[in-house]
Scaffold this active site. Structure first.
Site, PDB file in Angstrom:
ATOM      1  N   SER A 143      -3.969  -3.998   6.819  1.00 21.98           N
ATOM      2  CA  SER A 143      -3.158  -4.177   8.040  1.00 21.98           C
ATOM      3  C   SER A 143      -4.061  -4.651   9.169  1.00 21.98           C
ATOM      4  O   SER A 143      -5.291  -4.514   9.097  1.00 21.98           O
ATOM      5  CB  SER A 143      -2.547  -2.825   8.421  1.00 21.98           C
ATOM      6  OG  SER A 143      -1.907  -2.879   9.671  1.00 21.98           O
ATOM      7  N   TYR A 156      -2.401   6.698   9.804  1.00 17.48           N
ATOM      8  CA  TYR A 156      -2.040   5.417   9.182  1.00 17.48           C
ATOM      9  C   TYR A 156      -3.163   4.385   9.380  1.00 17.48           C
ATOM     10  O   TYR A 156      -3.605   3.742   8.420  1.00 17.48           O
ATOM     11  CB  TYR A 156      -0.727   4.885   9.773  1.00 17.48           C
ATOM     12  CG  TYR A 156      -0.391   3.521   9.221  1.00 17.48           C
ATOM     13  CD1 TYR A 156       0.004   3.370   7.887  1.00 17.48           C
ATOM     14  CD2 TYR A 156      -0.511   2.372  10.001  1.00 17.48           C
ATOM     15  CE1 TYR A 156       0.282   2.116   7.355  1.00 17.48           C
ATOM     16  CE2 TYR A 156      -0.230   1.121   9.473  1.00 17.48           C
ATOM     17  CZ  TYR A 156       0.164   1.005   8.154  1.00 17.48           C
ATOM     18  OH  TYR A 156       0.425  -0.240   7.617  1.00 17.48           O
TER      19      TYR A 156
HETATM   20  N1  LIG Z   1       5.697  -4.051   7.861  1.00 17.66           N
HETATM   21  C1  LIG Z   1       4.613  -4.089   8.611  1.00 17.66           C
HETATM   22  O1  LIG Z   1       4.673  -4.318   9.832  1.00 17.66           O
HETATM   23  C2  LIG Z   1       3.261  -3.898   7.958  1.00 17.66           C
HETATM   24  C3  LIG Z   1       2.122  -4.309   8.681  1.00 17.66           C
HETATM   25  C4  LIG Z   1       0.875  -4.146   8.097  1.00 17.66           C
HETATM   26  C5  LIG Z   1       0.759  -3.607   6.836  1.00 17.66           C
HETATM   27  N2  LIG Z   1       1.875  -3.206   6.165  1.00 17.66           N
HETATM   28  C6  LIG Z   1       1.686  -2.622   4.828  1.00 17.66           C
HETATM   29  O2  LIG Z   1       2.478  -3.337   3.898  1.00 17.66           O
HETATM   30  C7  LIG Z   1       2.742  -2.511   2.767  1.00 17.66           C
HETATM   31  C8  LIG Z   1       4.193  -2.658   2.395  1.00 17.66           C
HETATM   32  O3  LIG Z   1       5.000  -2.160   3.440  1.00 17.66           O
HETATM   33  P1  LIG Z   1       6.332  -2.890   3.918  1.00 17.66           P
HETATM   34  O4  LIG Z   1       6.109  -3.402   5.279  1.00 17.66           O
HETATM   35  O5  LIG Z   1       6.833  -3.819   2.900  1.00 17.66           O
HETATM   36  O6  LIG Z   1       7.275  -1.597   4.066  1.00 17.66           O
HETATM   37  P2  LIG Z   1       8.565  -1.135   3.245  1.00 17.66           P
HETATM   38  O7  LIG Z   1       9.604  -2.174   3.312  1.00 17.66           O
HETATM   39  O8  LIG Z   1       8.875   0.223   3.760  1.00 17.66           O
HETATM   40  O9  LIG Z   1       8.032  -1.031   1.737  1.00 17.66           O
HETATM   41  C9  LIG Z   1       7.162  -0.009   1.319  1.00 17.66           C
HETATM   42  C10 LIG Z   1       7.135   0.032  -0.195  1.00 17.66           C
HETATM   43  O10 LIG Z   1       6.247   1.071  -0.613  1.00 17.66           O
HETATM   44  C11 LIG Z   1       6.917   1.920  -1.518  1.00 17.66           C
HETATM   45  N3  LIG Z   1       6.481   3.304  -1.402  1.00 17.66           N
HETATM   46  C12 LIG Z   1       6.462   4.075  -0.279  1.00 17.66           C
HETATM   47  N4  LIG Z   1       6.084   5.323  -0.577  1.00 17.66           N
HETATM   48  C13 LIG Z   1       5.875   5.351  -1.915  1.00 17.66           C
HETATM   49  C14 LIG Z   1       5.513   6.370  -2.828  1.00 17.66           C
HETATM   50  N5  LIG Z   1       5.311   7.651  -2.436  1.00 17.66           N
HETATM   51  N6  LIG Z   1       5.375   6.063  -4.135  1.00 17.66           N
HETATM   52  C15 LIG Z   1       5.599   4.800  -4.565  1.00 17.66           C
HETATM   53  N7  LIG Z   1       5.969   3.794  -3.750  1.00 17.66           N
HETATM   54  C16 LIG Z   1       6.112   4.074  -2.443  1.00 17.66           C
HETATM   55  C17 LIG Z   1       8.396   1.789  -1.176  1.00 17.66           C
HETATM   56  O11 LIG Z   1       9.199   2.024  -2.329  1.00 17.66           O
HETATM   57  P3  LIG Z   1      10.123   3.315  -2.568  1.00 17.66           P
HETATM   58  O12 LIG Z   1      10.560   3.820  -1.229  1.00 17.66           O
HETATM   59  O13 LIG Z   1      11.241   2.792  -3.420  1.00 17.66           O
HETATM   60  O14 LIG Z   1       9.218   4.255  -3.305  1.00 17.66           O
HETATM   61  C18 LIG Z   1       8.495   0.325  -0.793  1.00 17.66           C
HETATM   62  O15 LIG Z   1       8.708  -0.477  -1.924  1.00 17.66           O
HETATM   63  C19 LIG Z   1       2.322  -1.095   3.161  1.00 17.66           C
HETATM   64  O16 LIG Z   1       1.090  -0.791   2.535  1.00 17.66           O
HETATM   65  C20 LIG Z   1       2.143  -1.180   4.664  1.00 17.66           C
HETATM   66  O17 LIG Z   1       1.169  -0.279   5.123  1.00 17.66           O
HETATM   67  C21 LIG Z   1       3.118  -3.339   6.695  1.00 17.66           C
END
Ligand SMILES: NC(=O)c1ccc[n+]([C@@H]2O[C@H](COP(=O)([O-])OP(=O)(O)OC[C@H]3O[C@@H](n4cnc5c(N)ncnc54)[C@H](OP(=O)(O)O)[C@@H]3O)[C@@H](O)[C@H]2O)c1
Length: 264
Positions: A143, A156
């Site tokens: 991130s 985080y």
């Molecule tokens: N969106 C942003 O602004 C942003 C910015 C920087 C970095 N990121 C990073 O991008 C990555 C993906 O996030 P996203 O933005 O796509 O958010 P998201 O839409 O909430 O997706 C998160 C994913 O992680 C899975 N997950 C969460 N907890 C889990 C657990 N205990 N076991 C297995 N799977 C789990 C969820 O699946 P289930 O709920 O079905 O388990 C979901 O598929 C993360 O690592 C996040 O830190 C996001």
């Protein structure tokens, strides 16, 4: 042809957190390039429905990465099917917004488990095969929060700093075996992340699409980069802030993210 060409075409990729957001976007990109997929997350129905939209071979396993045995279960599943992923995408993760002393400690430690320990365990399981085959790629979703402390999301940001440093170190360690590792560092991205984290996006922030983030990460990995920051603005911000004293950067971050409800 996609920006990362045919690098993984006809091979398997394993994507964690594939039920939503960036993970789904990465899987969609890969499927469109003829890559077969192992998808994992907790929400099995979501994964099943998503898989019907992909024009490639898909295997699904539901696993909760909060549990330390989950990576081994996923590995045994792929081994059992004779699948040796050419690409591992450690994407699953979540955040939580608020004053640290008000947050649920169990959720904070679960975050360390999912965002860090599971990344280490998954990587440790799949890396030896890649080294042996002298071929394999690992994308770790970090991130822009990896580059400085972020008050009101302190655990985080610390987990994401871990992901970046882990990826950079490993990338250097295994490059002589033909294995590539890259940390993908998105800024604010359209997904379910902010809803899950209960985090408002500050008004002045650019928000990227998950598709743009997915393409940026896969392209950087294929190009052999050790990390990539999504978007020119984020890139400039992250690189320039290194010139400022760390404490000043953290103080600015505190002002930017301070919740209206922050208690005196
Ligand atoms: N969106 C942003 O602004 C942003 C910015 C920087 C970095 N990121 C990073 O991008 C990555 C993906 O996030 P996203 O933005 O796509 O958010 P998201 O839409 O909430 O997706 C998160 C994913 O992680 C899975 N997950 C969460 N907890 C889990 C657990 N205990 N076991 C297995 N799977 C789990 C969820 O699946 P289930 O709920 O079905 O388990 C979901 O598929 C993360 O690592 C996040 O830190 C996001």
């Amino acid at each position: 042809m996609s920006a990362y060409g045919t690098r993984w075409k006809g091979q398997w990729a394993l994507v964690t957190g594939a039920s939503s957001g960036i993970g789904q976007a990465i899987a969609t990109e890969l499927a469109a390039s003829g890559v077969d997929l192992v998808l994992t997350a907790r929400r099995l129905e979501r994964l099943r429905e998503f898989a019907t939209k992909l024009n490639t071979k898909v295997e699904i396993i539901d696993a909760d990465l909060e549990y330390p045995d989950a990576p081994r279960r996923i590995f045994d599943f792929t081994e059992g099917k004779g699948i040796q992923p050419a690409l591992l995408v450690n994407n699953a993760g979540f955040g939580e917004f608020g004053e640290f002393r008000d947050l649920n400690p169990a959720r904070q430690t679960a975050m360390v488990q999912v965002n860090c320990a599971a990344v280490v365990a998954m990587t440790h399981l799949y890396l030896p095969g890649m080294v042996e085959r002298r071929q394999g790629d690992i994308l770790i979703v970090a991130s822009t929060a990896s580059f400085q402390a972020v008050p009101y999301q302190i655990t985080y940001a610390a987990t994401k700093a871990f992901d970046l440093i882990f990826a950079e170190g490993l990338a250097e360690e295994v490059k002589r075996f033909g294995v590539r590792v890259c940390a993908l560092c998105p800024g604010h991205t359209q997904s379910e992340f902010h809803e899950v984290a209960n985090e408002p996006i500050p008004k002045q922030m650019t928000v990227h699409t998950a598709q743009y983030v997915a393409q940026t990460g896969l392209k950087a990995l294929a190009a052999g980069k050790h990390y990539v920051i999504c978007g020119v603005g984020n890139r400039l911000g992250m690189e320039l802030q290194r010139l400022a004293p760390r404490r000043v950067v953290t103080a600015i971050s505190e002002r930017l993210f301070r919740p209206a409800s922050a208690r005196p």
